[in-house]
Structures are given as structure tokens and as C-alpha cells.
Design a protein around this motif. Structure first.
Motif, PDB file in Angstrom:
ATOM      1  N   THR A 170      -1.922  16.835  -6.699  1.00  0.00           N
ATOM      2  CA  THR A 170      -2.282  15.702  -7.545  1.00  0.00           C
ATOM      3  C   THR A 170      -2.366  16.190  -8.975  1.00  0.00           C
ATOM      4  N   ASP A 190       0.808  -1.206   0.000  1.00  0.00           N
ATOM      5  CA  ASP A 190       0.000   0.000   0.000  1.00  0.00           C
ATOM      6  C   ASP A 190       0.847   1.265   0.000  1.00  0.00           C
ATOM      7  N   TYR A 211      -3.028   2.831  -8.240  1.00  0.00           N
ATOM      8  CA  TYR A 211      -3.667   4.077  -7.790  1.00  0.00           C
ATOM      9  C   TYR A 211      -4.868   4.401  -8.667  1.00  0.00           C
ATOM     10  N   ASN A 212      -4.695   4.271  -9.990  1.00  0.00           N
ATOM     11  CA  ASN A 212      -5.797   4.568 -10.896  1.00  0.00           C
ATOM     12  C   ASN A 212      -6.877   3.490 -10.844  1.00  0.00           C
ATOM     13  N   LYS A 213      -6.475   2.282 -10.642  1.00  0.00           N
ATOM     14  CA  LYS A 213      -7.461   1.205 -10.531  1.00  0.00           C
ATOM     15  C   LYS A 213      -8.393   1.438  -9.339  1.00  0.00           C
ATOM     16  N   ASP A 214      -7.829   2.008  -8.256  1.00  0.00           N
ATOM     17  CA  ASP A 214      -8.608   2.254  -7.044  1.00  0.00           C
ATOM     18  C   ASP A 214      -9.363   3.575  -7.085  1.00  0.00           C
ATOM     19  N   ASN A 215      -8.893   4.549  -7.890  1.00  0.00           N
ATOM     20  CA  ASN A 215      -9.402   5.915  -7.774  1.00  0.00           C
ATOM     21  C   ASN A 215      -9.955   6.530  -9.059  1.00  0.00           C
ATOM     22  N   THR A 216      -9.845   5.845 -10.189  1.00  0.00           N
ATOM     23  CA  THR A 216     -10.202   6.459 -11.463  1.00  0.00           C
ATOM     24  C   THR A 216     -11.397   5.766 -12.101  1.00  0.00           C
ATOM     25  N   PRO A 243      -0.583  10.463  -8.892  1.00  0.00           N
ATOM     26  CA  PRO A 243      -0.713  10.655  -7.443  1.00  0.00           C
ATOM     27  C   PRO A 243       0.268  11.678  -6.874  1.00  0.00           C
ATOM     28  N   LYS A 284      -5.070   9.806 -13.368  1.00  0.00           N
ATOM     29  CA  LYS A 284      -4.582  10.546 -12.211  1.00  0.00           C
ATOM     30  C   LYS A 284      -3.104  10.220 -11.957  1.00  0.00           C
TER      31      LYS A 284
END
Length: 623
Positions: free
Chosen positions: A605, A19, A527-532, A570, A568
């Protein structure tokens, strides 16, 4: 010589989910300034324009390429593809079914030869080259030296094979220099093992030709004098893959015999081992360690062979099945090579991940095949089975040796991407090739014909469809269209083939110029998999950078679906790149068609909108 139908590979999967993404940043470990690209070419096939392709065809029926086919124009076309090194596969004199007795070469027995053109990994004379490849076979060594000079003239470094684990069953070494002996010349054949024997023996047993199965017969059943189901070898010797049977199996490496490196039949060593922690020492320390040691005779013979070819102008070696030879030998061999040429390119075929670090650090290999980790993962994705998440799993697991793991999507052992048995469409490899070529600081390798989508559909004889045969006289149709009667200009290529080659040229040419690709790496995929919204596991995104260049690489492995989303970047990447709030123009380095702005917010960001088509990739460079 990875025998794909018998080799068992131990696969080690590394856990990677972490993480704390900042901790995943990988730093370069190499002093090399730019990426290197190896072009593997099967020498006998490159310039062959004969399109007959008769199964088990003779050289007269199906043709053969020559050293002279590599003209300056041809070599310049290879270099302009974005290539720094050329690996001429199949150069050392190996068994062939053709009569060269007029120039003092003995005939080879079809009962111990694979195919009609012979396996390049059954070497018969390490001090000479394949007579098939010469316009004048009597002058074959000079013709190869001339090819080395032409290669150097256009700016290509030359790699050839050395096959340390085995030699041809009928090894002769007729042109071994005065003062040196061919393999086996002084062996005590009355014993199974002696440290300074070059081979292992089966006392009181005669070799027997394998029992052929499934309708197979040498030369497809053609009757010639030597194809009689017999080969005289008394006593019999161990076969190349380690079989201790006087009659090896059809699937054993029966055309070869195993070389003895001082490993006793029970697996214990008859030589000194490296001191503890010697993996941290450089090649000079390894050379000093061995220079006063009494080593097995086979070690000396192979060292002498390598130094001989360095003297001839060769710049490096690809070592076949290196993991079947003790790592101490490689310490001895490679340190000797590096003392002669510190920039020699040393590439090894090793498939067991548990051995990677030993063969790199103790064995002093520059590079190993990254087959079991990245290649297998990308193949799985290309076939439609895997998620791109595993790319990061692989890269994270090898971050300490990433520079040493050469990346490829094709070579002579693997299925052609365009073959139905693999992907069935060469375009499916485009995102995988972008990842393979830009993910790390390691060299990239491509196989001749890959750049034009060769599917290897021919029934060649010993070789079977999906892999371009290394055993038969055969043509390579898609590549022959690019060769265009030796104009080497793609004059007969289809538009699809031309476009594919243009893609490879754009990608590889960029990689050998980029500073960032020898710099640091950070995936932003998770990061993008979780937030985009709209981001998917068929996409993969990552950053590469140096002090002078910053790249964001976006790939789409999906064969059918386009994606429209806001990528995105990060906060930890914005901080790493020291970007103040504002708009940063970017330009795609592959086709230079789109120039989005990376917008950096006050909260540190970044983001930019992107539309990406099926199998499309972008390499965005911050201006």
C-alpha cells in the motif's frame, strides 16, 4: 443551438458502486496520441473593442469583431493557452439586420430574426460567410480563407458549424455553386411531404409571425420598414424545432424551417436503414454501403456543403442538434467526410444518453457533448449541491465510450460560471476544470472568456444576462480587457483575471503533452473515503497512467475548507504500477511548488501526506 428554455433532455443515471475496484480500471479506446483542446470563440465578439453595450444596439453603436482581428499574435496567444483546435462559431452566412443590398445580399426581416445580429443557427447561405465579419463584405469569403491559413500557420486546426436540422426561414443560397441548387428550389410545395423535398409544408396555409409575449418586440420595438409584424411565406413550412403550426409560438425556433431527411410526417423512414451490426464497421464500410444507394435530396445537399468547406481548408465541423436528424444520414455524411479527410474532427450536439452509442458507432461521430452526464454533475457540485461521488458514477457508466464524450464547463448555450445565476465566482470552476480536462482521453473544450472569468452580465437585447449573447452586437467586458485594444496581452486585465488565465494555461498545456492522459484511469476516491481519516465527499482523487507516466490527481471542490490528511494509494494500484517498497518522489505539474514522496510499504500500500486549500488541485507525477 441547444434552446435551453424549451429543450427537454432525457437523463439516464448509471449505477456504479462496485466493490471490486480493480474492475473499474478504464483503458483507452483511441489511436490519438495526445489530448486535444478545442477553443470555441464567438467570431463576431472576439475582436470587438467597443464598450458601449447598448441594449439592441446597432453595429455602429456597439461594434463588431472581424476575421482580421485574429492576427497571428492573437492566434499564437490562443495556441499557447494549450489549444489544438479553434471553433469559429457563427461563420456561415446567417440572417443579420443590416443593409448589404449594395453587394447583392437581400435584407432580412426582423419578424423572423432573433436579435439584431441574428442567430448563427439560422443560416441563409451555406456557401458563403457572415458579411459582418469582413473588412470588405464583397471579399468576405477570401477573408475567411485567409483566416484559415493564418490559423494553420500557427498550428491550429479549424472547426466551423454545420446546422443540419434547419436553415433560415428565408434561406436563399445565392452563392450556391453552378450545377447545384439551394435548399427548397425544386420542392413540390403543394404537398406536406415528398421524400426529395427539402422542407415540410402546410398546404393552403400562410405563415404568420408569432404572437409576441411579455413585452417582447423585434429590435426592442424600433420601427423600420420590415418590422411590421408580417412575413410572406405561402404555403407555410414546419418550423425548425418541428412545430407544424402556420403560426409558431414565440418560444419555437420560428426563425428557421425544418429540413426533411426522408422522414415521413408519421415518423417512418423513406430511405434504407443500416444493416444489423453495422455499428461495428468502419467509415470506409459505411461509405461503400451508401455509394450506390438512392438517398433523399437533403442528404446530398448537406454532404456537398461539408465537402465544399473541406476544400476550403476547414478541418472539422460542430454539428448543431444532431440528434434531431436520422442517424443513417450521419453514417452517409460522416463517412463521406472521412473519405475526404480521415482526420476531420466531427463533434455533435446530442443530449439524449440513450442515443450516444448509436450516433458514435452508427453515425460515425468522433465526439459528442458530455453535457447531460459530466457537465451537469460538475455544475451541481460547483453550485454546492452535489457530492463528488457522482463523478465516478458518470465515468463508470460511460467507460465504453469515454473517449468520444467531449468535456466542457462553458459554451455559448450554457451559463457563464462567473455569472450569479451559476457559481458567481470563476475560481469555483478550478477543481471542476482539472477533473474535466484530466478524467478521460476525450478532448477538452473551453469557451472564449472562460479563461478570464467573464460573467456575461449585459442586457444585450434578445440575449439575456448569464449567457454571452449570440444574437446581439455586444462587447464582452472581461475578455476585452485581455484583448487590450487588440494587443492580446492582458494589458487591462485585473490580477485575478491574469491568475485565472495562468491557471488555464498551465492546466491545458499540461494536458496536451501528457502521455498518461491518453492512458488508463482508476478512481481511488471511494477507497480513501472508506479508509482515510479527514477525507471528504468534497474531494475527488484518481490515477491516470501510461507506460511512461504515472499521475495521482487530487482536487478539492470545497469553497471554504482546507483538508489535511494522508492520501492512501490502494494495493491494486501499487501492483498495477509495479512499485517496489520505498519512497517515490512526486512533483505537482500545475505549479511545481510541492514535491511529496509516495511511500510504498511492504504490504504493497502507498501513502503520502497532503494539505490542500479550498478550490485547490494537484496533479502529482511520479518522477
Amino acid at each position: 443551438m441547444k434552446k435551453w428554455y424549451t429543450l427537454l433532455v432525457l437523463v439516464v443515471v448509471f449505477a456504479c458502486k462496485n466493490d471490486k475496484k480493480e474492475e473499474k480500471i478504464m483503458k483507452p479506446t483511441s489511436s490519438i496520441k495526445k489530448k486535444e483542446v478545442v477553443y470555441q470563440v464567438f467570431t463576431r465578439l472576439f475582436g470587438n473593442t467597443n464598450t458601449t453595450n447598448k441594449p439592441w444596439g446597432t453595429i455602429e453603436e456597439n461594434g463588431v469583431g472581424k476575421f482580421s482581428d485574429f492576427s497571428e499574435k492573437a492566434l499564437n496567444q490562443i495556441k499557447d493557452l494549450g489549444v489544438t483546435h479553434i471553433w469559429y462559431t457563427g461563420v456561415p452566412h446567417h440572417d443579420v439586420i443590416r443593409d448589404y443590398t449594395a453587394i447583392g445580399i437581400s435584407n432580412d426581416d426582423p419578424d423572423i430574426v432573433k436579435g439584431r445580429a441574428g442567430s448563427p443557427y439560422a443560416v441563409k447561405d451555406y456557401y458563403n460567410v457572415n458579411p459582418d465579419l469582413a473588412d470588405d463584405p464583397k471579399n468576405r469569403l477570401k477573408e475567411f480563407q485567409d483566416l484559415i491559413k493564418r490559423s494553420h500557420k500557427v498550428g491550429l486546426k479549424v472547426i466551423i458549424d454545420i446546422v443540419p436540422n434547419h436553415v433560415a426561414r428565408n434561406y436563399e443560397g445565392k452563392t450556391t455553386p453552378k450545377g447545384k441548387e439551394p435548399f427548397g428550389a425544386s420542392d413540390d410545395t403543394s404537398v406536406e411531404y415528398h421524400r426529395d423535398n427539402n422542407f415540410y409544408y402546410i398546404p393552403n396555409a400562410a405563415f404568420q409571425v408569432p404572437q409576441w409575449q411579455d413585452g417582447y418586440l423585434p429590435l426592442g420595438g424600433e420601427k423600420i420598414d420590415l418590422a411590421d409584424g408580417k412575413y410572406t411565406e405561402v404555403p407555410a413550412r414546419w418550423t425548425g424545432n418541428g412545430s407544424r403550426l402556420a403560426q409558431p409560438d414565440r418560444n419555437d425556433w420560428y426563425e428557421t424551417v425544418k429540413v426533411n431527411y426522408g422522414v415521413r410526417p408519421d415518423g417512418t423512414y423513406d430511405f434504407e436503414v443500416l444493416p444489423e451490426n453495422f455499428d461495428t464497421k468502419d467509415y470506409k464500410a459505411h461509405f461503400e454501403f451508401w455509394k450506390d444507394k438512392d438517398v433523399p435530396d437533403s442528404w446530398i445537399k448537406f454532404k456537398d456543403i461539408a465537402l465544399y468547406w473541406l476544400e476550403k481548408g476547414v478541418d472539422g465541423f460542430r454539428f448543431d442538434m444532431a440528434e434531431m436528424v436520422p442517424v443513417e444520414f450521419w453514417s452517409y455524411m460522416n463517412s463521406s467526410i472521412k473519405m475526404k479527410n480521415s482526420t476531420a474532427f466531427l463533434l455533435a450536439e446530442v443530449y439524449n444518453p440513450d442515443l450516444y452509442r448509436a450516433y458514435i458507432h452508427k453515425g460515425k461521430m468522433d465526439y459528442l457533448y458530455d453535457k447531460v452526464e459530466l457537465y451537469d454533475s460538475l455544475k451541481h457540485i460547483m453550485e454546492g449541491h452535489g457530492w463528488t461521488d457522482h463523478i465516478e458514477t458518470v465515468e463508470h457508466g460511460m467507460k465504453d465510450i469515454e473517449h468520444h464524450m467531449l468535456r466542457f464547463l462553458e459554451n455559448h448555450d450554457e451559463q457563464r460560471i462567473a455569472s450569479p445565476e451559476f457559481a458567481g465566482d470563476p475560481k469555483i470552476a478550478k477543481p471542476a476544470m482539472v477533473v474535466s480536462a484530466t478524467l478521460s482521453t476525450a478532448p477538452t473544450m473551453i469557451y472564449f472568456g472562460q479563461e478570464v472569468g467573464e460573467p456575461a452580465a449585459e442586457h444585450a437585447g434578445f440575449g439575456s444576462p448569464s449567457r454571452t449573447s449570440i444574437f446581439d452586437y455586444i462587447g464582452v467586458p472581461t475578455f476585452q480587457r485581455w484583448v487590450n485594444n487588440k494587443n492580446f496581452d492582458g494589458g487591462q486585465s485585473t490580477e485575478e483575471e491574469k491568475n485565472l488565465r495562468d491557471f488555464y494555461k498551465r492546466l491545458l498545456s499540461f494536458t496536451i503533452q501528457s502521455d498518461a492522459l491518453m492512458g488508463e484511469y482508476q478512481e481511488i476516491h471511494y477507497y480513501n473515503k472508506d479508509n482515510t481519516p479527514g477525507y471528504d465527499h468534497r474531494l475527488f482523487t484518481f490515477c491516470r497512467w501510461s507506460s511512461d507516466e504515472k499521475l495521482i490527481i487530487v482536487t478539492n471542490f470545497d469553497k471554504e475548507k482546507s483538508y489535511d490528511f494522508t492520501l492512501k494509494v490502494p494495493e491494486f494500484m501499487i501492483e498495477k504500477w509495479a512499485l517496489a517498497p520505498g519512497a517515490y518522489p512526486m512533483e505537482d505539474q500545475l505549479y511545481h511548488t510541492i514535491e511529496p514522496n509516495l511511500l510504498v510499504e511492504e504490504n504493497k500500500t502507498g501513502a503520502f501526506s497532503i494539505q490542500i486549500k479550498p478550490l485547490e488541485s494537484f496533479i502529482f507525477r511520479l518522477k
